[in-house]
Design a protein around this motif. Structure first.
Motif, PDB file in Angstrom:
ATOM      1  N   PRO A  77       0.816  -1.215   0.000  1.00 43.57           N
ATOM      2  CA  PRO A  77       0.000   0.000   0.000  1.00 43.57           C
ATOM      3  C   PRO A  77       0.850   1.264   0.000  1.00 43.57           C
ATOM      4  O   PRO A  77       1.899   1.323   0.620  1.00 43.57           O
ATOM      5  CB  PRO A  77      -0.810  -0.112   1.294  1.00 43.57           C
ATOM      6  CG  PRO A  77      -0.782  -1.554   1.654  1.00 43.57           C
ATOM      7  CD  PRO A  77       0.511  -2.088   1.117  1.00 43.57           C
ATOM      8  N   ILE A  90      -3.674   3.088  -0.283  1.00 44.61           N
ATOM      9  CA  ILE A  90      -4.190   2.593  -1.551  1.00 44.61           C
ATOM     10  C   ILE A  90      -3.076   1.898  -2.305  1.00 44.61           C
ATOM     11  O   ILE A  90      -1.995   2.466  -2.501  1.00 44.61           O
ATOM     12  CB  ILE A  90      -4.765   3.746  -2.404  1.00 44.61           C
ATOM     13  CG1 ILE A  90      -5.943   4.388  -1.668  1.00 44.61           C
ATOM     14  CG2 ILE A  90      -5.190   3.241  -3.770  1.00 44.61           C
ATOM     15  CD1 ILE A  90      -6.494   5.608  -2.351  1.00 44.61           C
ATOM     16  N   ARG A  91      -3.325   0.674  -2.718  1.00 44.91           N
ATOM     17  CA  ARG A  91      -2.328  -0.075  -3.485  1.00 44.91           C
ATOM     18  C   ARG A  91      -2.368   0.344  -4.947  1.00 44.91           C
ATOM     19  O   ARG A  91      -3.431   0.641  -5.474  1.00 44.91           O
ATOM     20  CB  ARG A  91      -2.639  -1.562  -3.438  1.00 44.91           C
ATOM     21  CG  ARG A  91      -2.525  -2.168  -2.110  1.00 44.91           C
ATOM     22  CD  ARG A  91      -2.900  -3.619  -2.209  1.00 44.91           C
ATOM     23  NE  ARG A  91      -2.887  -4.193  -0.882  1.00 44.91           N
ATOM     24  CZ  ARG A  91      -2.634  -5.446  -0.647  1.00 44.91           C
ATOM     25  NH1 ARG A  91      -2.426  -6.270  -1.630  1.00 44.91           N
ATOM     26  NH2 ARG A  91      -2.625  -5.895   0.584  1.00 44.91           N
ATOM     27  N   GLU A 141      -9.247   4.417  -9.894  1.00 44.25           N
ATOM     28  CA  GLU A 141      -7.840   4.167  -9.598  1.00 44.25           C
ATOM     29  C   GLU A 141      -7.360   5.078  -8.467  1.00 44.25           C
ATOM     30  O   GLU A 141      -6.657   4.648  -7.566  1.00 44.25           O
ATOM     31  CB  GLU A 141      -6.996   4.375 -10.856  1.00 44.25           C
ATOM     32  CG  GLU A 141      -5.547   4.028 -10.702  1.00 44.25           C
ATOM     33  CD  GLU A 141      -4.776   4.189 -11.988  1.00 44.25           C
ATOM     34  OE1 GLU A 141      -3.821   3.432 -12.193  1.00 44.25           O
ATOM     35  OE2 GLU A 141      -5.113   5.084 -12.802  1.00 44.25           O
ATOM     36  N   GLY A 192      -8.736   3.816  -5.228  1.00 47.69           N
ATOM     37  CA  GLY A 192      -8.325   2.464  -4.853  1.00 47.69           C
ATOM     38  C   GLY A 192      -9.426   1.428  -4.998  1.00 47.69           C
ATOM     39  O   GLY A 192      -9.436   0.432  -4.273  1.00 47.69           O
ATOM     40  N   GLN A 248      -6.549  -3.471  -6.900  1.00 47.15           N
ATOM     41  CA  GLN A 248      -6.123  -2.668  -5.771  1.00 47.15           C
ATOM     42  C   GLN A 248      -6.742  -3.129  -4.458  1.00 47.15           C
ATOM     43  O   GLN A 248      -6.350  -2.677  -3.402  1.00 47.15           O
ATOM     44  CB  GLN A 248      -6.508  -1.205  -5.990  1.00 47.15           C
ATOM     45  CG  GLN A 248      -5.760  -0.543  -7.108  1.00 47.15           C
ATOM     46  CD  GLN A 248      -6.255   0.868  -7.334  1.00 47.15           C
ATOM     47  OE1 GLN A 248      -7.405   1.076  -7.662  1.00 47.15           O
ATOM     48  NE2 GLN A 248      -5.376   1.828  -7.142  1.00 47.15           N
TER      49      GLN A 248
END
Length: 141
Positions: free
Chosen positions: A13, A18-19, A131, A134, A139
């Motif tokens: 992350p 958020i990844r 995006e 996330g 994600q």
């Protein structure tokens, strides 16, 4: 257990929790844009016999315009990875709608595809928003 930092996962992350997506969502989107340009080039190319038999016939200017659009669309399908690709695609749509002077059928096809391009712009904004928040499938943790 190995604590080597080189073994750390790339999809950890980010500071905001958020990844980054595991798969690039824009790669498939560029494929859709490219495929749509090829489809539009085929449809416009198939309009050449219509222009030749209906209305004023196929003159050098009309034929050159239609064939030029087809060539630009096919070439444009190969440059969808560039920053300016979407602007190029939209300018092609303006040229197709302006093809109304060649034959109204070309203009109508341009309006139909312009609505598809408008929807793709909406999808692009939605992907960008998801995006950022996330919410893309890659994600989610």
């Amino acid at each position: 257990m190995n604590d080597d930092p080189a073994d750390a996962r790339d999809d950890a992350p980010e500071p905001g929790g958020i990844r980054p997506p595991t798969k690039d969502p824009w790669k498939s989107f560029r494929g859709v844009l490219s495929g749509l340009l090829i489809l539009e080039a085929i449809v416009i190319g198939l309009a050449i016999p219509v222009v030749a038999t209906v209305g004023g016939g196929l003159t050098a200017a009309r034929g050159g315009y239609v064939i030029g659009l087809v060539v630009l669309m096919v070439l444009g399908a190969g440059v969808q990875g560039r920053r300016w690709a979407v602007k190029f695609d939209l300018s092609l749509q303006v040229l197709v709608v302006a093809g109304w002077w060649v034959h109204p059928a070309i203009g109508v096809v341009g309006l139909l595809f312009a609505t598809v391009w408008g929807y793709l712009l909406y999808l692009s904004a939605d992907i960008r928003d998801r995006e950022r928040r996330g919410l893309l499938p890659g994600q989610r943790g």
